[in-house]
Design a protein around this motif. Sequence first.
Motif, short mmCIF file in Angstrom:
data_model
loop_
_atom_site.label_atom_id
_atom_site.label_comp_id
_atom_site.label_asym_id
_atom_site.label_seq_id
_atom_site.Cartn_x
_atom_site.Cartn_y
_atom_site.Cartn_z
N SER A 123 -3.89 -6.33 -44.89
CA SER A 123 -3.92 -4.99 -45.47
C SER A 123 -3.29 -3.98 -44.53
CB SER A 123 -5.37 -4.57 -45.75
OG SER A 123 -5.94 -5.38 -46.76
N ASN A 169 -7.33 -7.56 -54.00
CA ASN A 169 -7.64 -6.22 -53.52
C ASN A 169 -6.89 -5.98 -52.21
OD1 ASN A 169 -8.68 -3.84 -52.52
ND2 ASN A 169 -10.79 -4.28 -53.13
N GLN A 170 -5.85 -5.19 -52.28
CA GLN A 170 -4.97 -5.03 -51.12
C GLN A 170 -5.62 -4.25 -49.97
OE1 GLN A 170 -1.30 -3.37 -52.59
NE2 GLN A 170 -0.81 -5.19 -53.81
N ARG A 171 -6.80 -3.70 -50.20
CA ARG A 171 -7.51 -2.98 -49.15
C ARG A 171 -8.51 -3.90 -48.42
NH1 ARG A 171 -7.41 2.58 -49.82
NH2 ARG A 171 -9.51 2.77 -48.96
N GLN A 197 -3.81 -0.68 -45.50
CA GLN A 197 -4.66 0.47 -45.78
C GLN A 197 -6.05 -0.03 -46.15
OE1 GLN A 197 -3.39 2.53 -49.33
NE2 GLN A 197 -2.69 0.64 -50.32
N GLY A 198 -7.02 0.87 -46.15
CA GLY A 198 -8.38 0.47 -46.49
C GLY A 198 -9.14 -0.10 -45.30
N SER A 236 -7.74 -2.86 -42.95
CA SER A 236 -6.67 -2.51 -42.00
C SER A 236 -7.26 -2.00 -40.69
CB SER A 236 -5.75 -1.45 -42.60
OG SER A 236 -6.45 -0.23 -42.79
#
Length: 351
Positions: free
Chosen positions: A180, A53-55, A182-183, A186
């Motif tokens: 991250s 989950n890149q966020r 974004q999200g 970050s």
Amino acid sequence: MVRDRYFWSVVGAGLLLGALGVLLAVWGNPENSGICVSCFIENSAGALGFHDNQRMQYLRPELIGFVLGSMASAMLFGEFRSRGGSAPLPRLFSGIFLIVGCGVFIGCPIKLFLRLTAGDLTAVAGVVGLVAGVWAGLKGLARGVELGPQAKETGGYLVPMLFLLLLAFLFLRPGFVLVSTQGSASQHAPAVIALGAGVLLGAVAQRTRFCITGSVRDTFLMGFRSPAPWGLLAFAAAAMAFNGATGRFNPGLYGQPGAHLDFLWSFLGMALVGWVSVIIGGCPFRQLIKAGEGDADAGLVVVGMFIGGAIVQSWGIAATSAGVPLAGKVAVLAGFSLLFAGSLLFRNRTA
């Protein structure tokens, strides 16, 4: 009691935790998540590549600070004792289901009260659930449910050493540590400030043994004769005061950050956390503190929490503002099923 130094140290710990819980959000952490142990573990598991989950990928300095601050305090005051060996696999799975319950509610017990003191009325269901879970856990202890005694061993050094390695990763930032852009992951306070706050809170929590779930437990056991509920009240008062002073008190049910309206599952998620916490001797925050002072059993719970952090993100268990997914509901019910089974297996029938 008011003449007792320990009483005031617990009250001071509550005030500090409540104040920094809000200020870390002011300094950059997500709204209402200045301190959220379960969220930070999900972030840190993502930073180490345990989920995609890149966020949700950032090695949270607060977690490192909690463990290293506790270790430093325990060593300074001669309280570091390497011990463990009590029901290792049940503790590992307890760590996993602690994060499952937190993931379904969206937050650990600290964030639960940070949300409530910021005016998030959806957190009320979680508070009721946490209290119910602690009550159920105490009923189990009264009927002889216990995981067995600890023994002296050398494994208590391993988790503090692991967090020293994570400290090196935090500042050297090797290529495999993900961040991250974004999200929620970050959003973070400056690393040095977050680490310093974590070290301070880790040391204070080690000295006072203060934690949210333990305060609820002690209120059931001893009422207001114990310092713990006064520490919890101090935490809530400080958090509410700082939320009000920084313009972050927004009472209501709708549009709250990091919250959903599935009240039943908020109740059940926090009930699972409360029940497990009583059985293993502390909530996610307390497990980190105990791991720092040489408790290998708590260290194994911490390892389980990292596995849980990866699972709740990879398997679609974690709730979002849209609600609780089916996988999250199934995981919470699986947790309760294992708790019932474990309560039967680990019941001392001579008690």
